[in-house]
Design an enzyme around this catalytic site. Structure first.
Site, mmCIF file in Angstrom:
data_model
loop_
_atom_site.group_PDB
_atom_site.id
_atom_site.type_symbol
_atom_site.label_atom_id
_atom_site.label_comp_id
_atom_site.label_asym_id
_atom_site.label_seq_id
_atom_site.Cartn_x
_atom_site.Cartn_y
_atom_site.Cartn_z
ATOM 1 N N LYS A 119 0.826 -1.212 0.000
ATOM 2 C CA LYS A 119 0.000 0.000 0.000
ATOM 3 C C LYS A 119 0.852 1.250 0.000
ATOM 4 O O LYS A 119 0.543 2.219 -0.685
ATOM 5 C CB LYS A 119 -0.935 0.023 1.222
ATOM 6 C CG LYS A 119 -2.115 -0.901 1.083
ATOM 7 C CD LYS A 119 -3.208 -0.542 2.076
ATOM 8 C CE LYS A 119 -4.383 -1.497 1.983
ATOM 9 N NZ LYS A 119 -5.374 -1.303 3.025
ATOM 10 N N LYS A 201 -5.436 -8.763 -6.355
ATOM 11 C CA LYS A 201 -6.707 -9.100 -5.703
ATOM 12 C C LYS A 201 -7.754 -8.023 -5.984
ATOM 13 O O LYS A 201 -7.408 -6.852 -6.194
ATOM 14 C CB LYS A 201 -6.503 -9.297 -4.198
ATOM 15 C CG LYS A 201 -6.240 -8.046 -3.429
ATOM 16 C CD LYS A 201 -6.372 -8.248 -1.920
ATOM 17 C CE LYS A 201 -6.211 -6.876 -1.280
ATOM 18 N NZ LYS A 201 -6.311 -6.801 0.119
ATOM 19 N N LYS A 204 -11.259 -2.724 -2.801
ATOM 20 C CA LYS A 204 -12.127 -1.538 -2.724
ATOM 21 C C LYS A 204 -11.424 -0.321 -3.293
ATOM 22 O O LYS A 204 -12.056 0.609 -3.744
ATOM 23 C CB LYS A 204 -12.454 -1.221 -1.257
ATOM 24 C CG LYS A 204 -13.336 -2.202 -0.568
ATOM 25 C CD LYS A 204 -13.702 -1.643 0.815
ATOM 26 C CE LYS A 204 -13.767 -2.740 1.845
ATOM 27 N NZ LYS A 204 -12.562 -2.855 2.684
HETATM 28 P P1 TYM Z 1 -10.697 -5.336 4.339
HETATM 29 O O1 TYM Z 1 -11.701 -4.293 4.645
HETATM 30 O O2 TYM Z 1 -9.633 -5.022 3.345
HETATM 31 O O3 TYM Z 1 -11.404 -6.653 3.828
HETATM 32 C C1 TYM Z 1 -12.436 -7.224 4.577
HETATM 33 C C2 TYM Z 1 -12.409 -8.730 4.466
HETATM 34 O O4 TYM Z 1 -12.542 -9.130 3.105
HETATM 35 C C3 TYM Z 1 -11.444 -9.978 2.754
HETATM 36 N N1 TYM Z 1 -11.084 -9.662 1.381
HETATM 37 C C4 TYM Z 1 -11.001 -10.569 0.417
HETATM 38 N N2 TYM Z 1 -11.179 -11.902 0.419
HETATM 39 C C5 TYM Z 1 -11.013 -12.550 -0.762
HETATM 40 N N3 TYM Z 1 -10.684 -11.921 -1.911
HETATM 41 C C6 TYM Z 1 -10.479 -10.599 -1.956
HETATM 42 N N4 TYM Z 1 -10.159 -9.985 -3.085
HETATM 43 C C7 TYM Z 1 -10.643 -9.856 -0.757
HETATM 44 N N5 TYM Z 1 -10.512 -8.537 -0.441
HETATM 45 C C8 TYM Z 1 -10.793 -8.449 0.872
HETATM 46 C C9 TYM Z 1 -10.333 -9.612 3.719
HETATM 47 O O5 TYM Z 1 -9.423 -10.663 3.849
HETATM 48 C C10 TYM Z 1 -11.112 -9.343 4.978
HETATM 49 O O6 TYM Z 1 -11.405 -10.538 5.633
HETATM 50 N N6 TYM Z 1 -7.520 -5.447 8.114
HETATM 51 C C11 TYM Z 1 -8.822 -5.880 7.694
HETATM 52 C C12 TYM Z 1 -9.951 -5.400 8.566
HETATM 53 C C13 TYM Z 1 -9.788 -5.685 10.020
HETATM 54 C C14 TYM Z 1 -9.972 -6.944 10.639
HETATM 55 C C15 TYM Z 1 -9.759 -6.699 12.025
HETATM 56 C C16 TYM Z 1 -10.275 -8.213 10.165
HETATM 57 C C17 TYM Z 1 -9.479 -4.790 10.982
HETATM 58 N N7 TYM Z 1 -9.466 -5.399 12.213
HETATM 59 C C18 TYM Z 1 -9.858 -7.753 12.939
HETATM 60 C C19 TYM Z 1 -10.365 -9.249 11.081
HETATM 61 C C20 TYM Z 1 -10.160 -9.021 12.460
HETATM 62 C C21 TYM Z 1 -9.053 -5.352 6.302
HETATM 63 O O7 TYM Z 1 -8.451 -4.422 5.852
HETATM 64 O O8 TYM Z 1 -10.055 -5.885 5.665
#
Ligand code: TYM
Length: 340
Positions: A119, A201, A204
């Site tokens: 990032k 991947k 968003k």
């Molecule tokens: P975030 O918001 O980027 O994504 C949310 C969840 O979606 C999954 N994900 C995907 N899975 C498969 N293919 C993809 N292309 C894809 N893009 C996103 C992510 O793996 C995630 O499960 N750091 C985390 C948010 C977070 C979190 C936490 C998660 C903050 N605190 C505590 C679990 C526990 C994140 O940025 O997710």
């Protein structure tokens, strides 16, 4: 059965897409439907707005997105009678614990985080300390609730491994306080890829909107995006290391239709990409339709949504307050010792 405490979250930093659904929310719903609350099981799903602001968010849009994500959790099948849904910033224990973790995490551990490297490479000068610190806050989210399992996509694995290391280090330096959580990753769809560049991947923050199918995209947009999705050389519709685009499209097809990849490959033997893509679009549209309908209804009942988030905040705050007391005592913070 042993107690399961499930915690996970999504950033309200853009439109939720089918990668978030397949990688995360779908797993949450499955877990919810398998679990009873008899064994003290708990499901906690957070809208991680503090994580979202590690990159600038337009305040008005952020506030809207927080409600959008909450409504989408429920529209996708999270039942507020069974799971707790809350907004991260409404519970200050998260940022407090993140700071305490900052003070024990060796810099080298954080420097190894691949997501930060990726990032920050795209942001250069605008990279913030918050973005670097992001995994410490994520560890706080998870460890505050004695989480046993964290259902996420593959891209979060490294952060959960770091969370375990942080927990162990804290326990060793001070006193046994945190249990070690485990990641839960759907092996059959660890990472949904962009429709435009299938080696990256689906995300968003993708600059090319054609790469991402959002949960709230209207049918015509879904048709267009899938029609324009890149494919691989050759004509065969099959998975394989030499076919990253087809592997991705077949995985999406399988996840939304309930069919196996093998079955779908057989269905399209001898057929062309156009037939396959047309059918895939209709499968995705049909699967998203009930989610979109439920979402619209939920957004019209703002009092209902507020109540879900208020209840979630009260539950989360009650639970994390106990852990925070334990942490403060362990570290020696404040003027008083507090009972666990
Ligand atoms: P975030 O918001 O980027 O994504 C949310 C969840 O979606 C999954 N994900 C995907 N899975 C498969 N293919 C993809 N292309 C894809 N893009 C996103 C992510 O793996 C995630 O499960 N750091 C985390 C948010 C977070 C979190 C936490 C998660 C903050 N605190 C505590 C679990 C526990 C994140 O940025 O997710």
């Amino acid at each position: 059965m042993t107690q399961k405490i499930i915690f996970s979250g999504i950033q309200p930093s853009g439109n939720l897409h089918i990668g978030n659904y397949i990688g995360a929310i779908r797993q949450w719903v499955k877990l919810q439907d398998q679990m009873t609350d008899r064994d003290g099981n708990e499901l906690i799903f957070c809208i991680v707005d503090l994580h979202a602001i590690t990159v600038y968010q337009e305040p008005k849009i952020l506030r809207e997105k927080i409600k959008e994500v909450a409504a989408l959790y429920v529209a996708c099948g999270i039942d507020p009678q069974k799971a707790h849904i809350f907004v991260q910033s409404e519970n200050p224990d998260h940022s407090c614990l993140a700071w305490i973790f900052d003070c024990i995490i060796p810099l080298g551990w954080m420097k190894r985080m691949t997501q930060f490297k990726d990032k920050s490479a795209t942001q250069k000068d605008s990279t913030t300390v918050g973005l670097f610190n992001y995994p410490a806050l994520m560890a706080a989210d998870i460890l505050l609730y004695d989480t046993t399992h964290v259902p996420v996509g593959e891209d979060q694995r490294q952060h959960i491994e770091l969370t375990r290391d942080i927990a162990e280090r804290f326990n060793k330096i001070f006193s046994p306080t945190f249990s070690l959580p485990r990641p839960m990753i759907d092996k059959s769809a660890p990472r949904i890829m962009s429709l435009q560049s299938p080696r990256s991947k689906m995300s968003k923050s993708d600059k090319d909107p054609g790469g991402t199918v959002n949960l709230l995209d209207p049918p015509e947009e879904i048709r267009n995006k899938i029609r324009r999705a890149v494919t691989d050389s050759g004509k065969e519709i099959r998975v394989g290391a030499d076919k990253p685009a087809l592997t991705n499209l077949l995985t999406i097809y399988a996840k939304f239709s309930g069919k196996s990849v093998k079955e779908i490959e057989l269905m399209y033997q001898g057929k062309g990409y156009a037939d396959f893509k047309n059918d895939l679009a209709e499968v995705v549209i049909a699967a998203l339709k009930p989610i979109q309908q439920k979402y619209q209804a939920l957004r019209q009942d703002s009092a209902g949504l507020e109540k879900i988030l208020d209840d979630g905040r009260n539950f989360a705050g009650g639970k994390s307050a106990k852990k925070t007391k334990q942490v403060r005592t362990a570290v020696g913070l404040g003027r008083y010792t507090t009972r666990k």
